[in-house]
Design a protein around this motif. Structure first.
Motif, short mmCIF file in Angstrom:
data_model
loop_
_atom_site.label_atom_id
_atom_site.label_comp_id
_atom_site.label_asym_id
_atom_site.label_seq_id
_atom_site.Cartn_x
_atom_site.Cartn_y
_atom_site.Cartn_z
N ALA A 213 6.76 13.30 1.16
CA ALA A 213 5.98 14.01 2.17
C ALA A 213 6.75 15.18 2.78
CB ALA A 213 5.54 13.04 3.27
N GLY A 214 7.99 15.37 2.38
CA GLY A 214 8.78 16.47 2.91
C GLY A 214 9.53 16.08 4.17
N PHE A 215 10.04 17.08 4.87
CA PHE A 215 10.94 16.83 5.99
C PHE A 215 10.23 16.37 7.26
CE2 PHE A 215 13.28 18.34 9.76
CZ PHE A 215 14.44 17.59 9.61
N TYR A 216 9.18 17.01 7.66
CA TYR A 216 8.62 16.83 9.00
C TYR A 216 7.89 15.50 9.18
CZ TYR A 216 9.96 21.63 9.48
OH TYR A 216 10.69 22.77 9.51
N ILE B 16 13.36 6.31 3.51
CA ILE B 16 13.41 7.73 3.13
C ILE B 16 13.07 7.89 1.66
CG2 ILE B 16 14.95 9.70 2.75
CD1 ILE B 16 16.44 8.81 5.35
N VAL B 17 13.76 7.14 0.83
CA VAL B 17 13.63 7.30 -0.63
C VAL B 17 12.26 6.84 -1.13
CG1 VAL B 17 14.54 6.50 -2.86
CG2 VAL B 17 16.11 7.14 -1.03
N GLY C 220 4.39 12.90 7.79
CA GLY C 220 4.78 11.66 7.13
C GLY C 220 6.14 11.75 6.47
N GLY C 221 6.87 12.82 6.77
CA GLY C 221 8.16 13.06 6.14
C GLY C 221 9.30 12.23 6.72
N GLN D 138 0.82 -1.21 0.00
CA GLN D 138 0.00 0.00 0.00
C GLN D 138 0.85 1.27 0.00
OE1 GLN D 138 -2.55 -0.46 3.40
NE2 GLN D 138 -4.07 -1.65 2.25
N MET D 139 2.06 1.17 0.56
CA MET D 139 2.96 2.33 0.58
C MET D 139 3.77 2.44 -0.72
SD MET D 139 4.43 2.47 4.49
CE MET D 139 4.96 0.78 4.61
#
Length: 146
Positions: free
Chosen positions: A95-98, A88-89, A102-103, A43-44
Motif C-alpha cells: 500500500a506504500g508509505f502513508y 510491514i512485509v 493502509g501503508g 482476509q489480509m
C-alpha cells in the motif's frame, strides 16, 4: 547522552509504545475476538492466520503491558519488532508509505521504537532496572574487588 535525560526519555518511549501496542491488541480482542482475529488475518493474506492472529494479539496485549512496566523489556520489544516487521512485509508494504492509504508508515515507527528498546534496554525507571544492576559489569567488578 546524559543519564538524567536518557532514563525519562526511555520511560516515555516505553510508555507510548506499550500503550499503543496494548490498545491495538485490545481492539482485536474486543472487536473480532480471539476466534475472529484469525479470520481477519486470513482476509489480509497472512500465512498461518489462525495462529498468527491470536499470537499477534497476545504480543500486543502482554507485550504492551510489559513495556509500560519495563519488565522483560528487551524480550517484549523484540516480540513487538517481529510483529511489526511481519505487518510491514505481509500487509502494509504493497500500500506504500502513508498510513492513511493502509501503508507502513505507523508500523515502521513502532518497529523503530521497539528496535531502540531492544538495543538500549528499558532504562533505570523500570522494573527491569534492579536486575540489570545486579548483572552489570561495574557491579561484578565491585563484587570481585570487595
Amino acid at each position: 547522552m546524559n543519564r538524567v535525560l536518557l532514563d525519562p526519555a526511555l520511560l516515555v518511549l516505553r510508555a507510548v509504545l506499550g500503550v499503543t501496542m496494548f490498545l491495538h491488541g485490545w481492539q482485536k480482542l474486543t472487536g473480532p475476538g480471539l476466534e475472529g482475529v484469525g479470520g481477519m488475518f486470513d482476509q489480509m493474506g497472512v500465512p498461518l492466520a489462525q495462529v498468527a492472529g491470536p499470537a499477534t494479539m497476545l504480543v500486543e496485549l502482554v507485550g504492551g503491558v510489559l513495556l509500560v512496566l519495563g519488565l522483560a523489556t528487551r524480550v517484549a520489544a523484540a516480540a513487538v519488532l517481529v510483529v511489526s516487521v511481519g505487518a510491514i512485509v505481509i500487509v502494509h508494504w504493497s500500500a506504500g508509505f502513508y498510513a492513511a492509504d493502509g501503508g507502513y508508515e505507523l508500523v515502521l515507527v513502532l518497529a523503530a521504537m521497539a528496535l531502540t528498546l531492544v538495543l538500549t534496554g528499558p532504562g533505570a525507571w523500570s522494573l527491569d532496572a534492579p536486575f540489570a544492576r545486579r548483572r552489570s559489569p561495574e557491579r561484578a567488578r565491585e563484587m570481585v574487588s570487595a
